[in-house]
Enzyme design. Structure first.
Site, mmCIF file in Angstrom:
data_model
loop_
_atom_site.group_PDB
_atom_site.id
_atom_site.type_symbol
_atom_site.label_atom_id
_atom_site.label_comp_id
_atom_site.label_asym_id
_atom_site.label_seq_id
_atom_site.Cartn_x
_atom_site.Cartn_y
_atom_site.Cartn_z
ATOM 1 C CG HIS A 343 43.987 -18.160 33.494
ATOM 2 N ND1 HIS A 343 43.181 -17.200 34.056
ATOM 3 C CD2 HIS A 343 44.835 -18.539 34.463
ATOM 4 C CE1 HIS A 343 43.529 -17.014 35.313
ATOM 5 N NE2 HIS A 343 44.527 -17.808 35.577
ATOM 6 C CB ALA A 344 49.331 -16.355 32.195
ATOM 7 C CG HIS A 373 52.659 -14.229 38.798
ATOM 8 N ND1 HIS A 373 52.413 -13.992 40.129
ATOM 9 C CD2 HIS A 373 52.032 -15.384 38.503
ATOM 10 C CE1 HIS A 373 51.667 -14.970 40.611
ATOM 11 N NE2 HIS A 373 51.407 -15.829 39.641
ATOM 12 C CD GLU A 374 51.818 -17.323 35.130
ATOM 13 O OE1 GLU A 374 52.094 -18.460 35.555
ATOM 14 O OE2 GLU A 374 50.774 -16.728 35.452
ATOM 15 C CG HIS A 377 54.056 -20.089 39.369
ATOM 16 N ND1 HIS A 377 53.738 -20.244 40.694
ATOM 17 C CD2 HIS A 377 53.108 -19.266 38.859
ATOM 18 C CE1 HIS A 377 52.635 -19.541 40.971
ATOM 19 N NE2 HIS A 377 52.240 -18.933 39.880
ATOM 20 C CD GLU A 401 49.631 -18.217 42.623
ATOM 21 O OE1 GLU A 401 49.963 -17.259 41.910
ATOM 22 O OE2 GLU A 401 49.309 -19.312 42.160
ATOM 23 C CG HIS A 502 38.771 -18.720 42.976
ATOM 24 N ND1 HIS A 502 38.535 -17.701 42.087
ATOM 25 C CD2 HIS A 502 40.057 -19.086 42.800
ATOM 26 C CE1 HIS A 502 39.650 -17.447 41.408
ATOM 27 N NE2 HIS A 502 40.586 -18.276 41.824
HETATM 28 ZN ZN ZN Z 1 50.519 -17.694 39.802
#
Ligand code: ZN
Length: 603
Positions: A343-344, A373-374, A377, A401, A502
């Site tokens: 999971h990235a 996306h990553e 962060h 996010e 979740h």
């Molecule tokens: Zn993220």
């Protein structure tokens, strides 16, 4: 990934903090004591964070009995201390202190997700239940066609299957094996967490969760309703169009032209992303004009080159490149010789320069997006590295996010892909509708889904939803917001909310609701700043240093100021606003109206 725990919160995963017994002084503490307390807490927690990050990294990139043991030990020690500080912070509620100290106390106090009370045995019981729920979920398997399927396997089939009997079997099957046994545990967990929350001065755990947004908890609830009101018309049009296409494909007995959509027909276990059924709903007359996955492969991209491309994008707007250590220490592809968490995720091991990503990137359009996306962060983490430790975080949990998704919206534009040489020519305006429709299928339904996950939990924590009504209340919300129906009658022991990770894992979900909205708000603000005049979906701020500087101004604040100030530092806007989503999808909205002519879309 766009959803999931995929970055570390300044190292400390506040997934669950257990409060141990604390000593309550009888006399009112002084402001000098408050300052000393904050300084000590901050220094200790920063040190703990380094320790936990190193232990977490080695476990995630080399899963073994021993690394699991080491991580569990590190977690227990760090959580224990973080919890004591959280509890102690409440002692200073009525002490007059400077603004910075007040904010740090506020953050320390509400940094937990599931507090246990100081009553003897409470924290252990809560920890046991939380672990059991997580294990129940993670180990659930479903027997199908002679195979034993994990959730991943089931999701793969659901993505591709166009047989409504099969999708129904899998959809119902996952809910039969994953969650019914969780219900009693979940009800007890709610009691225990509420007990802990009340000790901290919150009426219930839902109030605690809603207190994270620099506004009174009831104002946050009202805010989510207002945002939904902005998005609902677009959702309704998309729903109406997709329903008609599904009905055409499967026939009216499987999917009627009126009423809710059958939840298992949307290519996703929770119907939260609909992109997997693009082939069913795609317009017949026009196409996107290119295939990004094929282009990446044809041009010889590998995983490292995809990550470099994402890094180059951020550099083009003025961010420093990932450090040399990033390329030495990151895990970018799946190792052949050991178990890892694929999971990235994005990491900042020392909360300074030791940035990394951990992922198993494949050469696909999806992972091209995920890389952007990553790295978002990482850029955020580095931007706030000069803040005090307690401010080294996103302005709120939605912001972190949204940055990478903002970059992803840019990186998928045909103009940018042409600049990279991935496509030969930019498709004409006729390709906008397929492009927007494909984007909408993933970006719009998640808003409806995200709102129900936490609305349901808010109701459960407040006692408004009692255990005997867990499932009915869930479906009331699903019908009200997502407007979906189950493929068949739900059994009396069903606990469908628990079929979502979740819920089983107690990860709050409002962040995904917020992130989806911020993403478009950031994007529109950047395009305005760049003076873009065309359709929003074609805007790319690649190489725009002015935009980059404004974003940096927002990111570098970390959590030191209320999120409204961070937002204003970049966009000049002072409030979250879903109108940017409507602006982005405006051409699609007109097109959907045309397609839906003669249909009754209202509920
Ligand atoms: Zn993220």
């Amino acid at each position: 990934m766009r959803e999931g725990f995929d970055w570390t919160i300044a190292g400390v995963l506040f997934a669950m903090l257990l409060l141990s017994a604390s000593s309550r002084g009888s006399s009112e503490p002084t402001s000098a004591e408050a300052l000393d307390f904050v300084a000590k807490a901050e220094a200790d927690l920063a040190q703990d964070s380094d320790y936990l990050n190193h232990a977490g990294w080695v476990q995630a990139t080399y899963i073994s009995t021993d690394t699991n043991w080491l991580l569990a030990k590190a977690n227990a020690e760090v959580i224990d201390r973080a919890v004591r500080y959280a509890k102690e912070a409440a002692r200073f509620d009525h002490v007059k202190v400077d603004d910075v100290t007040a904010r740090k106390l506020y953050l320390l106090k509400q940094s937990m997700v599931l507090p246990a009370s100081s009553r003897s045995g409470a924290s252990q019981e809560l920890a046991n239940i939380a672990t059991r729920l997580d294990t129940d979920y993670s180990t659930a398997k479903f027997a199908y066609n002679g195979r034993t399927l994990t959730l991943d396997d089931m999701e793969d089939i659901l993505r591709m299957s166009r047989d409504p009997n099969e999708t129904r079997t899998l959809w119902e099957g996952w809910r039969a094996v994953s969650s019914p046994q969780m219900k009693a545990d979940y009800a007890r967990l709610v009691e225990l967490a509420n007990e802990g929350s009340r000790e901290l001065g919150y009426a219930d755990t839902g109030v605690l969760w809603r207190s994270w947004y620099d506004m009174p908890p009831q104002a946050f609830a009202a805010k989510t309703d207002a945002l939904w009101t902005q998005v609902k018309p677009l959702y309704t049009k998309l729903h109406c169009y997709v329903r008609a296409q599904l009905s055409r494909k499967y026939g009216p007995t499987v999917q009627p032209m009126k009423g809710p959509i059958r939840a298992d027909l949307l290519g996703n276990m929770w119907s939260q992303f609909w992109g997997n059924v693009y082939d069913i709903v795609a317009p017949k007359s026009t196409s996107l004009g290119y295939d990004l996955t094929a282009a990446l492969r044809a041009q010889g991209y590998d995983a490292v080159k995809i990550v470099h491309t994402a890094d180059d994008w951020y550099q083009s707007i003025g961010f420093a490149p990932e450090p040399a250590s990033f390329w030495e220490r990151s895990m970018i592809t799946r190792p052949r010789d050991r178990e890892v968490v694929c999971h990235a995720s994005a990491w900042d091991i020392d909360n300074k320069d030791d940035l990394r990503v951990k992922a198993c990137f494949a050469i696909t359009a999806d992972d091209f997006y995920t890389a952007h996306h990553e790295l978002g962060h990482n850029m955020y983490q580095r931007a706030y590295q000069n803040q005090p430790f307690l401010f080294e975080n996103g302005a709120n949990d939605g912001f972190h996010e949204a940055i990478g998704d903002f970059a992803g919206l840019n990186a998928l534009t045909p103009d940018y892909l042409k600049q990279l040489g991935l496509i030969d020519q930019v498709p004409g305006p006729e390709a906008d509708i397929p492009y927007l429709l494909r984007m909408a299928l993933d970006k719009v339904p998640i808003i409806a889904f995200a709102i129900i996950v936490d609305k349901w939990r808010w109701g459960v924590f407040s006692g408004q939803i009692t255990p005997e009504h867990y499932n009915d209340a869930w479906w009331d919300l699903v019908v009200k917001y997502q407007y979906l129906m189950p493929p068949g009658r739900r059994p009396s022991n069903a606990f469908d909310p628990g079929a979502k990770y979740h819920v089983a894992d107690n990860t709050p979900y409002a962040r995904y609701f917020l992130a989806d909205i911020y993403e478009f708000q950031f994007y529109r603000a950047a395009c305005r700043l760049a003076g873009w005049k065309g359709p929003l979906n074609r805007c790319s701020v690649y190489q725009n240093k002015e935009v980059g500087a404004k974003i940096e101004a927002m990111l570098s604040l970390g959590q030191s100021k209320p999120w409204t100030e961070a937002l204003a530092a970049f966009s000049g806007e002072h409030d979250i606003d879903a109108s940017a989503i409507n602006d982005y999808f405006a051409p699609l909205s007109v097109w959907l109206d045309k397609q839906n002519r003669g249909r009754s879309c209202e509920r």
